[in-house]
Design a protein around this motif. Sequence first.
Motif, PDB file in Angstrom:
ATOM      1  N   PHE A 138       0.823  -1.211   0.000  1.00 25.23           N
ATOM      2  CA  PHE A 138       0.000   0.000   0.000  1.00 25.23           C
ATOM      3  C   PHE A 138       0.861   1.266   0.000  1.00 25.23           C
ATOM      4  N   VAL A 139       2.063   1.206   0.554  1.00 32.60           N
ATOM      5  CA  VAL A 139       2.996   2.318   0.390  1.00 32.60           C
ATOM      6  C   VAL A 139       3.354   2.469  -1.088  1.00 32.60           C
ATOM      7  N   LEU A 140       3.572   1.339  -1.759  1.00 26.17           N
ATOM      8  CA  LEU A 140       3.843   1.370  -3.192  1.00 26.17           C
ATOM      9  C   LEU A 140       2.638   1.880  -3.968  1.00 26.17           C
ATOM     10  N   TYR A 224       9.674   7.592  -6.619  1.00 24.94           N
ATOM     11  CA  TYR A 224       9.899   8.902  -6.014  1.00 24.94           C
ATOM     12  C   TYR A 224      11.166   9.549  -6.552  1.00 24.94           C
ATOM     13  N   ALA A 225      12.169   8.750  -6.872  1.00 26.17           N
ATOM     14  CA  ALA A 225      13.378   9.308  -7.482  1.00 26.17           C
ATOM     15  C   ALA A 225      13.056   9.927  -8.844  1.00 26.17           C
ATOM     16  N   ILE A 226      12.248   9.231  -9.634  1.00 24.99           N
ATOM     17  CA  ILE A 226      11.837   9.771 -10.936  1.00 24.99           C
ATOM     18  C   ILE A 226      11.042  11.058 -10.757  1.00 24.99           C
ATOM     19  N   MET A 227      10.148  11.071  -9.763  1.00 27.96           N
ATOM     20  CA  MET A 227       9.340  12.273  -9.536  1.00 27.96           C
ATOM     21  C   MET A 227      10.195  13.463  -9.131  1.00 27.96           C
ATOM     22  N   TYR A 262       6.597   8.545   3.777  1.00 23.60           N
ATOM     23  CA  TYR A 262       5.992   7.238   4.050  1.00 23.60           C
ATOM     24  C   TYR A 262       6.907   6.085   3.628  1.00 23.60           C
ATOM     25  N   PRO A 263       7.406   6.057   2.390  1.00 22.39           N
ATOM     26  CA  PRO A 263       8.305   4.947   2.037  1.00 22.39           C
ATOM     27  C   PRO A 263       9.619   4.984   2.798  1.00 22.39           C
ATOM     28  N   CYS A 304       3.963   5.102  13.639  1.00 18.79           N
ATOM     29  CA  CYS A 304       4.640   6.079  12.772  1.00 18.79           C
ATOM     30  C   CYS A 304       3.738   6.497  11.611  1.00 18.79           C
ATOM     31  N   ASP A 305       3.075   5.542  10.952  1.00 20.18           N
ATOM     32  CA  ASP A 305       2.199   5.885   9.831  1.00 20.18           C
ATOM     33  C   ASP A 305       0.994   6.695  10.297  1.00 20.18           C
ATOM     34  N   SER A 306       0.445   6.349  11.444  1.00 19.11           N
ATOM     35  CA  SER A 306      -0.687   7.111  11.976  1.00 19.11           C
ATOM     36  C   SER A 306      -0.265   8.542  12.305  1.00 19.11           C
TER      37      SER A 306
END
Length: 424
Positions: A138-140, A224-227, A262-263, A304-306
């Motif tokens: 889901f992170v992906l 994310y690197a591409i972005m 997040y990732p 951490c995600d929350s």
Amino acid sequence: MLTLALESFLAAGPTRDGQSLHSRGEEGSPVISPLSDLQRKGLIVISALALLSMLTTFLLLSFITYRFIFWRQYYGRYIGYNQYVVLMFNLILADFLQSFGFIISLRWIAIDAVRATDVACFLQGVGLQIGDPMSGLFVLAIAVHTFLHVFLNYQMEHRVFVSMIIGLWVFGVVMTIIPIAAHGRYVWFPAVAWCWMTPDYENMRLWTHYVWIFASEFFTVSLYAIMFIQLRQKMSEAAVLGEHNSESLHRLKKVIFHMAVYPVVYICLTLPLAAGRMASAGGHSPSVLYFCFAGSLMACSGFCDSFLYVVTRRSVVVESEARGSSNKLSSRRNKSSAVQQYAMSADPKGPTSTTITRGRSDSTEEMIGKGGLELTPMGVVLQHTTIEVTTESAYEPSSSDTGASKRHDTEIALSIPEAHQHGT
């Protein structure tokens, strides 16, 4: 009574490969008893962090579910159409399952042992098997969603999006059922300090668990690197278009940075344990202290995600729920509009103010930046040229033609859009 009945049902099969399920040992043995002092302390830390994660994820899931049900009191449109919120809901749900798996370690502290014959061992294995990789997937999915919308200006239809969510969960359930179907209930064994897949099934560990964790980490980082690279190019190209356009791109950079947290958090929390298990498969097993430390990191993923969602929900990248053919046509005309459209809030509350409209935008709250700021079309340059045309007679007029041969000038003012360029 239900627990006793389930334990009685699962207790079938007193041996595995001729090995007594009451023998003592370390990882891969049916029973670890008694726990060493280091294992016990490690499980206390893991259980405490898992309890914190389980509490925070439960509260956040309850809050979002409440908003799903009573959305009319807070929003102008159904919040379930906000794809970002739905993705975050499923990520937090996966974290909840993971924290549930780790919190079962309280059982091992209570009995001072880790037993394969205990029903808690089976439940812990299932919780960790489905929770760990699903968090990564889901992170992906959030990374893919961000990439598609920001740089390709593509918005998934609601039905396609729902099908994707269901498909991911079906995949996670299948990856959990396969080991049980192939090797039975005792595929889950004591693993250093808690229950998970026995080392006898290394290929099953790899292909139903770790390969998806590593794949999620690799592709998420790549996207994310591409972005970031493309965003850097856009900022360089937009430098000549004025300060306002650069400011818009700087805000977008801030948003993508928030999404990238997040990732980064997921990789930092899951990679140590995954690397330790892979090292064990290669015959170089880390110490008990290492596994307890790595397990503690993974156990706090839910918290951490929350926390990240609560902190960034008003300043994180969200899609505009543009659907239909009009959005597809506009994506071909002006992909740079996606950069503007994507600058909206995660909490769709209140109207959005933007001067760019491509299709129908269903996002309902302004994003990072100053309240009420309208985002003008980025990179549009209009030049107006005035052409003056003068005419006069080619010969000297006679006296009789003075009225008709007077010199006359005609001025024609034309406003011609010579350049209409869109920032990339």
